[in-house]
Design an enzyme around this catalytic site. Sequence first.
Site, PDB file in Angstrom:
ATOM      1  N   LYS A 195       0.999  -1.137  -0.116  1.00 24.26           N
ATOM      2  CA  LYS A 195       0.086  -0.030   0.028  1.00 24.26           C
ATOM      3  C   LYS A 195       0.901   1.279  -0.016  1.00 24.26           C
ATOM      4  O   LYS A 195       1.779   1.556   0.912  1.00 24.26           O
ATOM      5  CB  LYS A 195      -0.903   0.038   1.176  1.00 24.26           C
ATOM      6  N   LYS A 200      -2.069  -1.421  -3.803  1.00 27.09           N
ATOM      7  CA  LYS A 200      -3.098  -0.386  -3.731  1.00 27.09           C
ATOM      8  C   LYS A 200      -2.221   0.874  -3.808  1.00 27.09           C
ATOM      9  O   LYS A 200      -1.263   1.031  -3.294  1.00 27.09           O
ATOM     10  CB  LYS A 200      -3.742  -0.324  -2.652  1.00 27.09           C
TER      11      LYS A 200
HETATM   12  C1  PBG Z   1      -7.621   2.988   5.576  1.00 32.87           C
HETATM   13  C2  PBG Z   1      -7.783   2.963   4.147  1.00 32.87           C
HETATM   14  C3  PBG Z   1      -7.738   4.079   3.387  1.00 32.87           C
HETATM   15  C4  PBG Z   1      -8.403   3.447   1.827  1.00 32.87           C
HETATM   16  C5  PBG Z   1      -8.607   2.204   1.996  1.00 32.87           C
HETATM   17  N1  PBG Z   1      -8.535   1.766   3.554  1.00 32.87           N
HETATM   18  C6  PBG Z   1      -7.280   5.597   3.281  1.00 32.87           C
HETATM   19  C7  PBG Z   1      -5.592   5.707   3.676  1.00 32.87           C
HETATM   20  O1  PBG Z   1      -4.953   5.083   3.772  1.00 32.87           O
HETATM   21  O2  PBG Z   1      -5.609   6.949   3.624  1.00 32.87           O
HETATM   22  C8  PBG Z   1      -8.077   4.303   0.687  1.00 32.87           C
HETATM   23  C9  PBG Z   1      -9.140   3.831  -0.235  1.00 32.87           C
HETATM   24  C10 PBG Z   1      -9.383   4.838  -1.537  1.00 32.87           C
HETATM   25  O3  PBG Z   1      -8.799   5.720  -1.571  1.00 32.87           O
HETATM   26  O4  PBG Z   1     -10.449   4.661  -2.197  1.00 32.87           O
HETATM   27  N2  PBG Z   1      -6.292   2.866   6.169  1.00 32.87           N
END
Ligand code: PBG
Length: 326
Positions: free
Chosen positions: A199, A252
């Site tokens: 991520k 992601k």
């Molecule tokens: C929680 C989380 C996030 C997203 C999914 N789970 C936000 C982040 O890390 O700031 C982002 C999903 C998206 O932008 O569609 N940590």
Amino acid sequence: MDMTRRPRRLRTDGVRPLVRETELSASDLIAPVFVDATADERVPIETMPGHERVPVGDAVSRVEEVLETGVEAVMVFGIPESKDERGSRAWAEDGVVQRAVRDVTAETDAYVITDVCLCEYTSHGHCGVLEETAETDPDLTVRNDETLELLSKTAVSHARAGADMVAPSSMTDGMVGAIREALDDEGHSEIPVMSYAAKFESAFYGPFRDAADGAPAFGDRRHYQMDPANAREARREVALDVEEGADVLMVKPALPYLDVVRQVREDYDHPVAAYNVSGEYAMLHAAAEKGWLNLEEVAAESLLSIKRAGADLILTYFAEDVADRL
Ligand code: PBG
């Protein structure tokens, strides 16, 4: 012209479907759903046209709408009634996700995945327990190991509520192993873990942070989420999650990181998931609103390219719209 070199022969209407390499199907898609404990009625999410935060009492009808399009899986995000330093509403038995999941699993056939993170639940908006020096030392915000315990409790509470799969997204080192162990200890060894394994610290999450009210109150997530520049490091991150027992490996965001999706596909035989995030959705909507892009076409092409890169599962805000037209 050398008549042996004519790839265009395979592009007629008749043969194109026969030689098509990649096909999108509704069963590849997971629709994110936002349940809001502070809402009495559905609230449109301005930055993500077509999406709403729904009250807990509407979770079932929201999921039924998804199922009607042919999409069979949802990812549940919660907006709690209150926040505190440690994010204690994340693992509350009567928390927003727990209540919604109980209802949805009792009343629908949807496959229910839950996002396991603390950023929507902490008053400071970070994904874990903070160091005392957090506001002054942005390099050392979250206490890694203390956070593991809270994530484990959260995952177990989701499993107890009936979640079919849990998806830790906080980029806490060791989160997959800790959650796996906690689930097994509590008799939930059948529940798979889909790790947000690679991520990245991405500006494409902007619209989601509005939607889920999870923007950090200060600082950023650079010291726990990955540097967008690093693909080799992604390989190490994913390897750790595999060792810790992750069942599904997620990358992601999706479109700006298709090289990483492909890399994970080639490195492992695990199912690979890609999260087509809020910013990827919002930018296509914004351009379409101006009449600059055809939304249906760019949405379908985006998802197809994510699958072509190697993803088996795609989390996307386009799930319902695209599935509807398949
Ligand atoms: C929680 C989380 C996030 C997203 C999914 N789970 C936000 C982040 O890390 O700031 C982002 C999903 C998206 O932008 O569609 N940590």
